[in-house]
Design a protein around this motif. Structure first.
Motif, PDB file in Angstrom:
ATOM      1  N   GLU A  43     -18.520  -7.203   8.125  1.00 39.89           N
ATOM      2  CA  GLU A  43     -17.980  -6.095   7.344  1.00 39.89           C
ATOM      3  C   GLU A  43     -17.261  -6.680   6.137  1.00 39.89           C
ATOM      4  O   GLU A  43     -16.209  -7.302   6.265  1.00 39.89           O
ATOM      5  CB  GLU A  43     -17.025  -5.260   8.194  1.00 39.89           C
ATOM      6  CG  GLU A  43     -16.596  -3.994   7.514  1.00 39.89           C
ATOM      7  CD  GLU A  43     -15.774  -3.108   8.424  1.00 39.89           C
ATOM      8  OE1 GLU A  43     -14.724  -2.646   7.963  1.00 39.89           O
ATOM      9  OE2 GLU A  43     -16.179  -2.892   9.579  1.00 39.89           O
ATOM     10  N   VAL A  44     -17.858  -6.508   4.970  1.00 45.29           N
ATOM     11  CA  VAL A  44     -17.286  -7.040   3.732  1.00 45.29           C
ATOM     12  C   VAL A  44     -16.096  -6.199   3.309  1.00 45.29           C
ATOM     13  O   VAL A  44     -15.067  -6.718   2.896  1.00 45.29           O
ATOM     14  CB  VAL A  44     -18.358  -7.099   2.623  1.00 45.29           C
ATOM     15  CG1 VAL A  44     -17.763  -7.555   1.303  1.00 45.29           C
ATOM     16  CG2 VAL A  44     -19.505  -8.003   3.052  1.00 45.29           C
ATOM     17  N   ASN A  45     -16.246  -4.886   3.417  1.00 39.90           N
ATOM     18  CA  ASN A  45     -15.152  -3.937   3.175  1.00 39.90           C
ATOM     19  C   ASN A  45     -15.498  -2.655   3.922  1.00 39.90           C
ATOM     20  O   ASN A  45     -16.492  -2.601   4.637  1.00 39.90           O
ATOM     21  CB  ASN A  45     -14.909  -3.722   1.672  1.00 39.90           C
ATOM     22  CG  ASN A  45     -16.137  -3.199   0.956  1.00 39.90           C
ATOM     23  OD1 ASN A  45     -16.825  -2.304   1.435  1.00 39.90           O
ATOM     24  ND2 ASN A  45     -16.433  -3.764  -0.204  1.00 39.90           N
ATOM     25  N   THR A  77     -21.411  -3.438   4.793  1.00 36.09           N
ATOM     26  CA  THR A  77     -21.648  -4.380   5.883  1.00 36.09           C
ATOM     27  C   THR A  77     -22.915  -5.156   5.569  1.00 36.09           C
ATOM     28  O   THR A  77     -23.910  -4.591   5.124  1.00 36.09           O
ATOM     29  CB  THR A  77     -21.809  -3.646   7.228  1.00 36.09           C
ATOM     30  OG1 THR A  77     -20.616  -2.914   7.499  1.00 36.09           O
ATOM     31  CG2 THR A  77     -22.065  -4.619   8.365  1.00 36.09           C
ATOM     32  N   VAL A  78     -22.855  -6.461   5.800  1.00 37.43           N
ATOM     33  CA  VAL A  78     -24.018  -7.321   5.624  1.00 37.43           C
ATOM     34  C   VAL A  78     -24.499  -7.739   7.008  1.00 37.43           C
ATOM     35  O   VAL A  78     -23.708  -8.191   7.843  1.00 37.43           O
ATOM     36  CB  VAL A  78     -23.679  -8.577   4.791  1.00 37.43           C
ATOM     37  CG1 VAL A  78     -24.867  -9.526   4.733  1.00 37.43           C
ATOM     38  CG2 VAL A  78     -23.233  -8.182   3.394  1.00 37.43           C
ATOM     39  N   LEU A 114     -21.397 -16.572   6.643  1.00 32.44           N
ATOM     40  CA  LEU A 114     -20.089 -16.373   6.015  1.00 32.44           C
ATOM     41  C   LEU A 114     -19.902 -17.297   4.813  1.00 32.44           C
ATOM     42  O   LEU A 114     -19.361 -16.880   3.783  1.00 32.44           O
ATOM     43  CB  LEU A 114     -18.962 -16.620   7.022  1.00 32.44           C
ATOM     44  CG  LEU A 114     -18.678 -15.491   7.995  1.00 32.44           C
ATOM     45  CD1 LEU A 114     -17.725 -15.961   9.092  1.00 32.44           C
ATOM     46  CD2 LEU A 114     -18.127 -14.281   7.270  1.00 32.44           C
ATOM     47  N   LEU A 163     -21.810 -15.841   1.939  1.00 35.17           N
ATOM     48  CA  LEU A 163     -21.168 -14.638   1.413  1.00 35.17           C
ATOM     49  C   LEU A 163     -19.907 -14.959   0.621  1.00 35.17           C
ATOM     50  O   LEU A 163     -19.514 -14.192  -0.259  1.00 35.17           O
ATOM     51  CB  LEU A 163     -20.836 -13.667   2.549  1.00 35.17           C
ATOM     52  CG  LEU A 163     -22.035 -13.018   3.225  1.00 35.17           C
ATOM     53  CD1 LEU A 163     -21.577 -12.174   4.405  1.00 35.17           C
ATOM     54  CD2 LEU A 163     -22.840 -12.189   2.245  1.00 35.17           C
ATOM     55  N   ASN A 164     -19.273 -16.065   0.914  1.00 38.93           N
ATOM     56  CA  ASN A 164     -18.062 -16.468   0.193  1.00 38.93           C
ATOM     57  C   ASN A 164     -18.357 -17.157  -1.137  1.00 38.93           C
ATOM     58  O   ASN A 164     -17.442 -17.399  -1.920  1.00 38.93           O
ATOM     59  CB  ASN A 164     -17.195 -17.379   1.065  1.00 38.93           C
ATOM     60  CG  ASN A 164     -16.476 -16.598   2.138  1.00 38.93           C
ATOM     61  OD1 ASN A 164     -16.103 -15.451   1.946  1.00 38.93           O
ATOM     62  ND2 ASN A 164     -16.291 -17.215   3.288  1.00 38.93           N
ATOM     63  N   VAL A 168     -22.205 -11.510  -2.921  1.00 40.18           N
ATOM     64  CA  VAL A 168     -22.114 -10.133  -2.420  1.00 40.18           C
ATOM     65  C   VAL A 168     -22.567  -9.157  -3.500  1.00 40.18           C
ATOM     66  O   VAL A 168     -23.343  -8.236  -3.221  1.00 40.18           O
ATOM     67  CB  VAL A 168     -20.685  -9.811  -1.928  1.00 40.18           C
ATOM     68  CG1 VAL A 168     -20.545  -8.335  -1.623  1.00 40.18           C
ATOM     69  CG2 VAL A 168     -20.355 -10.640  -0.699  1.00 40.18           C
TER      70      VAL A 168
END
Length: 88
Positions: free
Chosen positions: A13-15, A19-20, A70, A73-74, A79
């Motif tokens: 959950e990115v926010n 969700t990815v 992760l 995604l960072n 994103v």
């Protein structure tokens, strides 16, 4: 020769609105899905295979898989790129 017989899945959950999801069947790529506003689409795939060694870039474990996703995604802009691909 590839002999992996597994399916690894994780969702991050990115926010609150994004969700990815990532899934890997042991092959050369990871499927990346985006869920946004109640809609899920496959956005892209990420390479995970080292052709020179004919092995995955990570250990075949849930922990390594999640850490890899992760980490990607960072990375700056990843994103936003995924959201753009999902909207196309």
């Amino acid at each position: 020769m590839r002999t992996l017989a597994t399916l690894l899945v994780c969702s991050i959950e990115v926010n609150d609105a994004l969700t990815v999801g990532a899934c890997w069947d042991g092959g050369p790529t990871i499927g990346i899905h985006i869920e946004q506003a109640g809609r899920t689409v496959r956005a892209t795939s990420w390479p995970i295979w080292n052709e020179a060694w004919d092995t995955p870039l990570i250990d075949v474990s849930r922990e390594s898989f999640e850490r890899f996703v992760l980490g990607r995604l960072n990375e700056p802009g990843v994103v936003d790129e995924l959201v753009g691909l999902a909207a196309a």
